[in-house]
Write a protein that holds these residues in place. Structure first.
Motif: not given
Length: 381
Positions: A43-51
């Motif tokens: 999806d090309g997101r700009e913020e990633f906080a997977p935990l």
């Protein structure tokens, strides 16, 4: 930034070693994390906080990140707050849009891959720096790296490494040039401390394909070892630090961390077997460079106005450099073999005042007492 609050066996052990945990790729936490990485890439997101999308139990099952994070080329902010990670994979170097990196309170992260320093847009990071190898306050030593060109233990190939020895389960390419590495025997590992973003200096592990790539590394940050190293220092220099101390009584102290200093002593350089009182010409802030050597360093007295030497008994194996004897519990301390330690104090002159303190094991039968090497001496009692 932040305190080390979690128990960490690797920091209590001497010598310090890499975390040896292998990632269980069948664990629910790892499988869910891999799904989240794939979704973010799609999806090309700009913020990633997977935990933040994992349960507490799932987070504890994750000790590294999937190599697929290298495909997150549009992520600008990577948040790994409060993780149980013990290493970041070098594939983070593929996140070319990353501007902000937040692994804060991830207290088991003691180092980072060199690829982090190659990210062109990285400007901000929030790291629990007291958990890092080489931190100027906690004095955490670096793990000693395997000898260049030696297969060593755990060497089953670059795709099946022992992380307790190599700091990774696999190495895919050179950290410096992205070229191939000629097997484990061709792997050249080194530590280097760089200011990658913001105010933080981070210890970085380099996996290089050649000595030439190690020679191409940038200069380390001020106050750090002056070049890439394998955990045993550079040219006999084992450790370096830049301190800012306040000589409000025109004195500083160099002493065994287990000794008590008599603050009433006013001599410029007064030996007390386990302590020295180092005089200054200012009663204010003094920049102090501390360097620890494996043996006596070469003389460079021409660069200084005054040079003095003395021997301090250090049965504790830790030398404190401080500006107030009452501040010993939180003083900056440096590890040396227990026994006599030779101290060379050099004053370059000029303003603002600077002092360089060099420390090395004196050995049995080493020089005792104070010796004025250069410049005006002081009365010693």
């Amino acid at each position: 930034m932040g305190e080390v609050k979690r128990s960490d066996d690797c920091l209590r052990s001497r010598p310090v070693r890499f975390h040896g945990e292998r990632q269980d790729v069948s664990a629910p936490g790892w499988l869910r994390l891999s799904e989240l990485v794939a979704e973010a890439a799609a999806d090309g997101r700009e913020e990633f906080a997977p935990l933040e999308e994992l349960t507490g139990e799932q987070r504890r099952q994750v000790v590294t990140l999937p190599a697929g994070i290298g495909a997150l080329t549009r992520v600008r902010h990577l948040r790994l707050y409060g993780s149980d990670l013990v290493r970041i994979p070098p594939e983070i170097g593929g996140m070319r849009s990353l501007e902000e990196f937040t692994p804060y309170t991830s207290y088991r992260l003691h180092w980072f891959p060199y690829e982090l320093a190659r990210l062109p847009l990285l400007r901000r990071s929030t790291v629990s720096t007291r958990a890092l190898y080489g931190n100027p306050k906690t004095r955490l030593p670096f793990p000693v790296l395997a000898e260049p060109g030696a297969a060593g233990p755990g060497a089953l190939g670059l795709g099946a490494l022992d992380p307790a020895v190599w700091g990774a389960e696999s190495v895919g390419a050179c950290s410096v040039c992205d070229g191939p590495v000629a097997g484990v025997a061709g792997l050249r590992q080194a530590w280097i401390s760089l200011r990658t973003s913001g105010a933080d200096v981070l210890p970085l592990l380099v996996n290089a394909c050649s000595s030439g790539c190690l020679d191409a590394l940038p200069s380390p940050a001020a106050g750090c070892l002056p070049g890439p190293h394998r955990g045993r220092g550079v040219g006999g220099l084992l450790e370096a630090a830049e301190l800012e101390l306040s000589a409000d009584r025109f004195r500083l102290y160099v002493q065994d961390a287990g000794a008590a200093v008599d603050a009433a002593r006013v001599d410029a350089l007064a030996p007390d077997r386990r302590s020295l009182v180092v005089g200054t010409s200012t009663g204010g802030d003094v920049a102090v460079t501390v360097q620890v050597f494996a043996a006596g360093p070469p003389a460079d007295h021409d660069a200084f106005d005054r040079v003095l030497e003395a021997t301090v008994e250090v049965p504790s194996g830790r030398v404190a450099v401080l500006d107030d004897p009452e501040g010993l519990p939180v003083a900056d301390c440096f590890d040396l073999p227990p026994g006599p330690v030779r101290v060379r104090v050099s004053y370059p002159g000029g303003a603002p005042e600077r002092v360089r303190v060099r420390l090395w094991p004196a050995g049995e039968g080493g020089a005792a007492g104070v010796r004025v090497v250069k410049g005006l001496g002081w009365r010693v009692v």
